[in-house]
Design a protein around this motif. Structure first.
Motif, PDB file in Angstrom:
ATOM      1  N   ARG A 249       0.815  -1.214   0.000  1.00  0.00           N
ATOM      2  CA  ARG A 249       0.000   0.000   0.000  1.00  0.00           C
ATOM      3  C   ARG A 249       0.853   1.271   0.000  1.00  0.00           C
ATOM      4  N   GLU A 301     -12.968  -9.195   2.667  1.00  0.00           N
ATOM      5  CA  GLU A 301     -11.603  -8.686   2.759  1.00  0.00           C
ATOM      6  C   GLU A 301     -11.067  -8.302   1.384  1.00  0.00           C
ATOM      7  N   LYS A 304     -12.694  -5.075   0.378  1.00  0.00           N
ATOM      8  CA  LYS A 304     -12.130  -3.957   1.148  1.00  0.00           C
ATOM      9  C   LYS A 304     -10.796  -3.508   0.557  1.00  0.00           C
ATOM     10  N   ILE A 305      -9.947  -4.483   0.277  1.00  0.00           N
ATOM     11  CA  ILE A 305      -8.624  -4.139  -0.250  1.00  0.00           C
ATOM     12  C   ILE A 305      -8.752  -3.535  -1.646  1.00  0.00           C
ATOM     13  N   LEU A 307     -11.248  -1.746  -2.898  1.00  0.00           N
ATOM     14  CA  LEU A 307     -11.698  -0.355  -2.800  1.00  0.00           C
ATOM     15  C   LEU A 307     -10.603   0.547  -2.230  1.00  0.00           C
ATOM     16  N   GLU A 308      -9.890   0.012  -1.253  1.00  0.00           N
ATOM     17  CA  GLU A 308      -8.815   0.798  -0.636  1.00  0.00           C
ATOM     18  C   GLU A 308      -7.715   1.106  -1.648  1.00  0.00           C
ATOM     19  N   LEU A 309      -7.324   0.084  -2.409  1.00  0.00           N
ATOM     20  CA  LEU A 309      -6.275   0.293  -3.400  1.00  0.00           C
ATOM     21  C   LEU A 309      -6.722   1.234  -4.504  1.00  0.00           C
ATOM     22  N   LYS A 311      -8.822   3.719  -4.337  1.00  0.00           N
ATOM     23  CA  LYS A 311      -8.737   5.100  -3.847  1.00  0.00           C
ATOM     24  C   LYS A 311      -7.290   5.531  -3.651  1.00  0.00           C
ATOM     25  N   LEU A 312      -6.470   4.583  -3.165  1.00  0.00           N
ATOM     26  CA  LEU A 312      -5.070   4.913  -2.886  1.00  0.00           C
ATOM     27  C   LEU A 312      -4.303   5.236  -4.163  1.00  0.00           C
TER      28      LEU A 312
END
Length: 592
Positions: A249, A301, A304-305, A307-309, A311-312
């Motif tokens: 990340r 999980e 979640k990862i 969506l997180e990635l 946005k990141l």
């Protein structure tokens, strides 16, 4: 310029280029070349690695360019009117290779293969300033080395017809050296040398990142016959969570971003496969709670990862763009601060257009490496401009320092040093000092005139006082002078002794006190010649006409001699004194 007897393209010629700053590298040094970047040139000169070209570029671009140059030489000589000799020259640490140079080295020739950019720039009536900047920079460097007066720029395209070459198109124009561009080239080379000295090689560039997803999850095996008879749920969950937890990340490099984008796609695929497996199990049984909970956990999980990635990636891309721009801006600011430490009150402002130029350089770049090269070029050009401005300011400060006695005339020295060219400032300094000296001379002349008037006034008053004193002293002499004394009748025939006349100070005439007499017969007139009168008033002289103007006419006697009544000699002296005083007063009044 020192002529170097080398064949262009030979090993000796390449060795010579490696030891000098060359005209053909000047466009890349300033970051205006479309063929070679400043970063590439810096790596080449710092590491000493020779430049290599692919066979395609060598055969399709470079070799035809040399052939076209040889074919066009005769045409260029016709336009120039002189023979053009290919030559390599050096001047100090600077070097240039010329396609052609006249015998007197006053005209150079530069040839390029005609391309669309040159077609667009070389319209009828164009000049060297209409050419793309990369060509102007190269020719300015050439003119600096050879000190030629002009450069004949030509671009041509040829085609082979049988065994011969045929001219397809040719365009040309004249380039005249540009002092401002030359100063930029010199400052640019100085900055480039400093950058090369501080250069630290970066790791070898990796292939363009394509992205890599995490390792494939183990296959999920589930067999049901109304109940779960066999599965690897526990092992699958542990393995899946470990893979998901290892996803990077911290996004910095192009590769990091490519991996993250690939992982987002992978996560989406995992979610879809889990959902498909879940539906498969549902088709076999209606109530397998453990299976569903495990699959839901892994799917949640993964989502979640993903969506997180997602946005990141978007966030870090913007952050990296900002970091690259800010680093370039800080580099320029540090450079200008270092300059300002040496300029005192003449410190330079930060470039007003730097931010917009950095933004324009970043816009449209797809990779961070291309962004970095673009902003580095903008930053280096800003440093070069700042160094040029600092040199001009220092030159202006030195000009003002030549006139410390006139420092009060340049209260606006900071503005003058910042905005004036040295030659313009020198002319302005001369004009202000000249105007100041003229005004100062006028002031001194008025002061001297005032002093002269005051002195003349003092002299006039002193003369008036002297004249008044002389008039007062001469007042008793106005009364008639008794020149005879009463004597007995027997002595009447005897002439009376002449009164003694004494000359006193100027403006004062004295005589013997009159002798008291009794009324007698009219005195006899004692005659005196004009020459005797002049002897009395010597060293002054006067003519009969002069005496007549003063009111003294000669006696009516026969003959040529002018005779006067001796008793009026004192009156004549008083009249002469009064005339001289009047003349003095008139002169004083005119002088005032």
């Amino acid at each position: 310029m020192i002529t170097v007897e080398l064949i262009q393209g030979s090993p000796e010629w390449h060795a010579h280029r490696a030891q000098h700053l060359n005209a053909s590298d000047a466009p890349a040094m300033l970051g205006v070349s479309t063929n070679f970047s400043r970063a590439d040139l810096m790596r080449e000169l710092a590491a000493g690695v020779p430049r290599e070209f692919s066979d395609f570029v060598q055969e399709r671009v470079i070799d035809p360019g040399h052939e076209f140059e040889a074919l066009a030489r005769g045409i260029a000589e016709g336009y120039v009117g002189e023979d053009l000799y290919p030559v390599t020259g050096a001047k100090g640490k600077y070097s240039a290779s010329y396609d052609g140079l006249t015998l007197l080295e006053d005209t150079a020739w530069e040839h390029k293969r005609l391309n669309q950019a040159l077609r667009d720039a070389m319209f009828d009536g164009c000049t060297g300033t209409d050419l793309p900047l990369m060509y102007q920079v190269q020719m300015e460097h050439q003119a600096m080395v050879s000190e030629c007066e002009r450069v004949f720029f030509m671009a041509s395209e040829w085609k082979r017809v049988g065994n011969d070459w045929q001219l397809v198109e040719e365009r040309h124009c004249w380039y005249t050296p540009n002092p401002e561009l030359r100063a930029r080239v010199l400052t640019g080379w100085a900055q480039f040398e400093a950058d090369v000295s501080a250069y630290e090689p970066a790791p070898a560039a990796a292939p363009l990142p394509t992205g890599r997803a995490p390792e494939t999850l183990p296959a999920l095996s589930i067999q049901v016959t109304g109940m779960v008879t066999n599965s690897n749920l526990a092992e699958f969950k542990d393995n899946a969570m470990a893979v998901l937890g290892s996803i990077n990340r911290e996004l910095e490099t192009d590769e990091d971003f490519a991996n993250a984008e690939k992982t987002v796609v992978w996560c989406k695929g995992v979610e879809e496969r889990l959902e498909a497996t879940k539906q498969q199990v549902l088709g076999q049984t209606a109530d397998i709670d453990a299976v569903f909970r495990t699959m839901d956990d892994v799917s949640a999980e993964t989502r979640k990862i993903r969506l997180e990635l997602d946005k990141l990636v978007t966030k870090r891309k913007e952050e990296r763009r900002t970091e690259i721009g800010n680093n370039a801006r800080r580099a320029v600011q540090d450079h200008i601060r270092a300059i300002n430490d040496t300029l005192g009150e003449h410190g330079l402002p930060m470039p007003a257009t730097l931010i917009s130029e950095l933004q324009a350089a970043i816009k449209g770049k797809r990779s961070f490496s291309s962004m970095q090269d673009a902003v580095d070029t903008v930053a280096n050009n800003a440093k070069i401009s700042a160094s040029q401005t600092a040199d001009r300011v220092r030159a202006n400060v030195a000009i003002l320092a030549e006139h410390p006695e006139h420092s009060s005339l340049f209260a606006d020295r900071v503005s003058l040093c910042a905005n004036k060219a040295p030659e313009d400032l020198r002319n302005l300094v001369k004009a202000r000092i000249s105007e100041h000296d003229r005004a100062e001379q006028e002031r001194l002349d008025k002061q001297r005139e005032q002093m002269r008037v005051e002195e003349a006034e003092k002299a006039r008053k002193a003369l008036e006082e002297q004249q008044a004193a002389a008039a007062a002293a001469a007042a008793p002499a106005v009364a008639p002078i008794a020149s005879t004394v009463e004597t007995p009748p027997a002595a009447v025939a005897e002439p009376v002794a002449e009164a003694v006349v004494q000359r006193g100070p100027v403006g004062v005439v004295t005589q013997a006190a009159p002798v008291a007499t009794a009324p007698t017969a009219p005195r006899p007139v004692v005659k005196i010649k004009l020459g005797d009168i002049n002897a009395i008033i010597a060293p002054l002289t006067i003519s009969a006409d002069g005496l007549a103007k003063l009111g003294f006419d000669p006696l009516p006697e026969k003959g040529a001699a002018k005779l006067y009544d001796q008793a009026r000699v004192i009156d004549i002296c008083n009249a002469l004194s009064a005339a001289i005083l009047r003349a003095a007063n008139a002169w004083v009044q005119r002088a005032a």
